[in-house]
Write an enzyme that holds these catalytic residues in place. Structure first.
Site, mmCIF file in Angstrom:
data_model
loop_
_atom_site.group_PDB
_atom_site.id
_atom_site.type_symbol
_atom_site.label_atom_id
_atom_site.label_comp_id
_atom_site.label_asym_id
_atom_site.label_seq_id
_atom_site.Cartn_x
_atom_site.Cartn_y
_atom_site.Cartn_z
ATOM 1 N N GLU A 173 0.826 -1.209 0.000
ATOM 2 C CA GLU A 173 0.000 0.000 0.000
ATOM 3 C C GLU A 173 0.864 1.264 0.000
ATOM 4 O O GLU A 173 0.452 2.305 -0.514
ATOM 5 C CB GLU A 173 -0.912 -0.032 1.236
ATOM 6 N N HIS B 134 6.977 -26.661 0.590
ATOM 7 C CA HIS B 134 6.240 -27.709 -0.127
ATOM 8 C C HIS B 134 5.142 -27.104 -0.994
ATOM 9 O O HIS B 134 4.197 -27.786 -1.363
ATOM 10 C CB HIS B 134 5.679 -28.704 0.888
ATOM 11 N N LYS C 171 -13.135 2.801 -1.232
ATOM 12 C CA LYS C 171 -13.991 3.145 -0.087
ATOM 13 C C LYS C 171 -15.124 4.064 -0.552
ATOM 14 O O LYS C 171 -16.286 3.873 -0.205
ATOM 15 C CB LYS C 171 -13.173 3.888 0.990
HETATM 16 O O1 PA5 Z 1 -2.916 2.018 5.927
HETATM 17 C C1 PA5 Z 1 -4.018 2.548 5.841
HETATM 18 O O2 PA5 Z 1 -4.195 3.730 6.091
HETATM 19 C C2 PA5 Z 1 -5.247 1.737 5.474
HETATM 20 O O3 PA5 Z 1 -4.963 0.433 5.124
HETATM 21 C C3 PA5 Z 1 -6.199 1.709 6.647
HETATM 22 O O4 PA5 Z 1 -5.564 1.152 7.761
HETATM 23 C C4 PA5 Z 1 -7.482 0.934 6.361
HETATM 24 O O5 PA5 Z 1 -8.068 1.370 5.176
HETATM 25 C C5 PA5 Z 1 -8.481 1.121 7.512
HETATM 26 O O6 PA5 Z 1 -8.715 2.489 7.714
HETATM 27 P P1 PA5 Z 1 -9.306 3.062 9.039
HETATM 28 O O7 PA5 Z 1 -8.353 2.780 10.161
HETATM 29 O O8 PA5 Z 1 -9.453 4.515 8.778
HETATM 30 O O9 PA5 Z 1 -10.622 2.382 9.277
#
Ligand code: PA5
Length: 467
Positions: free
Chosen positions: A293, A322, A436
Site C-alpha cells: 500500500e 512444499h 472506499k
Molecule cells: O494504511 C491505511 O491507512 C489503510 O490500510 C487503513 O488502515 C485501512 O483502510 C483502515 O482504515 P481506518 O483505520 O481509517 O478504518
C-alpha cells in the site's frame, strides 16, 4: 542490548556471492543520489506531516500508562477481547498476538494464557464470520475495541453497528463493553464515542493505518494480552536510533531499502517475505500491507504519472517449501526473498529415538525440531542461492517484545526510505480511498451522489463476455 539486536545478512544479494544476477559496487554507485535524497528527505520530514509514527516511541508515556491501566481492568472483567477493524487497524494487532502469545491461545486455559482473555480480530464483513463470532462468544463476557483511524470505514462501522445492536438486544449497556480507538479530530467514530460515552484512545495525527501498530491501535490489544508494550516501544526506539544516527552504510533499514530499490530497477518486482517461525506468520501479512500500500503508486511526488511498486508475497517456512519454493528456485528472476531466521526458539522439542530399523527415518531421531527447522532454512537458502536468486536474511536472536519492536520499526523505516528513493508518497493510499468512496456511493451515503452516477456509467458489461 547489542546481543538482542536483529541483524541483516545480504551476502546473497551480491554478484560475488550469487553470480550474474547479483549486485555490484556499480549498482550501489548508480543509485547513490537517490539514497542521499531519501536520507535527507527523511531527516527533514521525520516527526512532521504523515511521519508522526517516527516519534511514537518518544511521546506516549502518559497514554501508555492509561493503556496499561485500562488493559488491567479489561483483563479483570472480561473473558473475550474482540478487535473490530480492518487493514492497518487490524494487521498489527493480529501479527503481534501471533508473535507473542501461545500459538493456540484461545484453546488453552486462562491460566496458561497468563490471565489474558480470548482474542479475536474481526477484519472482514463476511456475514458468516460475524454470525460465527456471535454464536461463539457470550456478549456479557466480551469487550470490543472498535479501531478506525478515519472513523468512517464502512466495514468497521458496520461491525460496530451490529455489535452495539446485539449488546442492546441482550440488555447490556454498550458503554460497558466498547472501547474506541480513533482520530481525535476527524471522522464519525469520535462523534459517536463522545455522544455515547465510550472510553476512547486517540490515534495521533501523522500516524497512518499501516504505521500505527506502536500507538493505541496496537498497544491496547497487546497490553490486554499481557504483552510488555514498553519493551516493544524500547525495541522500536533502539532500531530507530540505530538507523537514523548511523552513517548510510551502517543504517540497516536504509540498506534493506536500497537493496530492494536496486532490485526494482532491475525488474525484480516481487518481494517475498519468508519467516521461519509460526509466530511470525502474520508479520508477513502486516509487511505485505505496509510494502504494497505504501509503494504501489501512480504518481511521483511532483504529480507526474507513473506506475511503481513491488508486489509483496507472504510465505511461511517450512510450510511453503512444499508449495512455493519450486517456483522461487527455478522460476523467473523477478523476486527478492527475505528470510527471517530465529536463532533461539522459545521451546525445544526433541525428536525421539525408536526407529532404528529404518535408517532413512532414523537419521532424524535424537535431533531436535529446532535443528530441523534451522537446517531446512539453511538448505532452502542454499538452494535459492545456488540457483542465483536474490535473497537476504534477517536474524532475530529470539522472538520477544524487544526484537519484534525492532523488526517492525526496521520495516517501517525501510518502507519510508524506499518510497523516497522511488520518489513517491509512501503515506497516502488514494487507490484504497477510491474503493472506499465507491462503496459509500453504492450504498447511498449522502454526499456521494456524483460518485454513484460515475459508477453506474462505468459499469457497463457485455453479455458476450459472460459464460
Ligand atoms: O494504511 C491505511 O491507512 C489503510 O490500510 C487503513 O488502515 C485501512 O483502510 C483502515 O482504515 P481506518 O483505520 O481509517 O478504518
Amino acid at each position: 542490548m547489542e546481543k538482542n539486536k536483529i541483524k541483516l545478512d545480504y551476502n546473497n544479494m551480491m554478484a560475488d556471492v550469487i553470480g550474474e544476477k547479483g549486485f555490484t559496487d556499480e549498482d550501489f554507485k548508480a543509485v547513490a543520489d537517490r539514497v542521499d535524497f531519501a536520507v535527507s528527505y527523511f531527516n527533514q520530514k521525520q516527526g512532521t506531516g504523515f511521519m508522526g509514527w517516527t516519534k511514537l516511541h518518544y511521546e506516549q508515556d502518559a497514554v501508555v500508562e492509561d493503556i496499561i491501566k485500562t488493559a488491567e481492568q479489561v483483563r479483570a472483567k472480561f473473558k473475550n477481547f474482540v478487535v473490530l477493524g480492518i487493514g492497518g487497524s487490524a494487521l498489527g494487532p493480529i501479527s503481534v498476538f501471533q508473535a507473542l502469545c501461545h500459538l493456540h491461545h484461545n484453546e488453552v486455559t486462562q491460566t496458561r494464557r497468563k490471565g489474558a482473555p480470548k482474542f479475536y480480530v474481526e477484519d472482514n464483513v463476511d456475514p458468516e464470520r460475524m454470525n460465527a463470532l456471535l454464536t461463539t462468544i457470550k456478549l456479557k463476557e466480551t469487550c470490543f475495541n472498535v479501531i478506525t483511524k478515519s472513523g468512517s470505514t464502512s466495514e468497521t462501522m458496520t461491525q460496530y453497528l451490529v455489535i452495539k445492536d446485539a449488546l442492546e438486544k441482550a440488555g447490556l449497556n454498550p458503554q460497558d463493553h466498547i472501547i474506541t480507538t480513533t482520530s481525535a479530530n476527524s471522522g464519525n467514530l469520535i462523534k459517536i464515542a463522545k455522544a455515547d460515552g465510550y472510553k476512547t484512545f486517540y490515534i495521533p495525527d501523522g500516524v497512518g493505518g499501516r504505521f500505527s501498530e506502536l500507538c493505541p491501535v496496537g498497544l491496547l490489544p497487546a497490553a490486554v494480552l499481557g504483552i510488555d508494550i514498553k519493551a516493544m516501544l524500547d525495541g522500536a526506539k533502539y532500531m530507530y536510533e540505530a538507523c537514523v544516527n548511523a552513517d548510510n552504510a551502517n543504517n540497516m533499514a536504509l540498506t534493506a531499502a536500497t537493496l530492494q530499490y536496486i532490485a526494482i530497477n532491475k525488474g525484480h518486482n516481487i518481494s517475498v517475505m519468508l519467516p521461519y517461525a509460526d509466530g511470525l506468520k502474520y508479520i508477513a501479512d502486516w509487511y505485505c500491507q505496509l510494502w504494497g500500500e505504501s509503494l504501489g503508486k501512480n504518481q511521483y511526488m511532483d504529480g507526474t504519472p507513473c506506475n511503481v511498486g513491488q508486489t509483496p508475497v507472504k510465505a511461511l517456512g517450512v510450510t511453503d517449501q512444499h508449495s512455493q519454493i519450486q517456483l522461487y528456485t527455478e522460476g523467473p528472476f523477478d523476486k527478492v526473498i527475505t528470510f527471517i531466521a530465529v536463532d533461539k526458539y522459545r521451546k525445544k522439542v526433541t525428536i525421539p529415538q525408536g526407529c532404528e530399523e529404518f535408517p532413512n527415518v532414523n537419521f532424524l531421531c535424537g535431533h531436535t525440531m529446532n535443528e530441523l527447522i534451522t537446517a531446512e532454512r539453511k538448505a532452502t537458502e542454499y538452494a535459492v542461492t545456488k540457483a542465483g536468486k536474490l535473497n537476504h536474511t534477517i536474524y532475530l536472536p529470539v522472538l520477544n517484545e524487544f526484537t519484534l519492536g525492532q523488526l517492525m520499526m526496521m520495516f517501517e523505516l525501510k518502507t519510508a526510505y524506499c518510497g523516497f528513493m522511488l520518489n513517491i508518497d509512501p503515506f497516502n493510499q488514494p487507490g484504497v480511498e477510491e474503493g472506499k468512496n465507491a462503496t459509500y456511493a453504492l450504498l447511498g451515503r449522502p454526499g456521494y451522489e456524483e460518485k454513484a452516477k460515475e459508477l453506474k456509467a462505468g459499469t457497463k458489461k457485455f453479455k458476450k463476455y459472460m459464460m
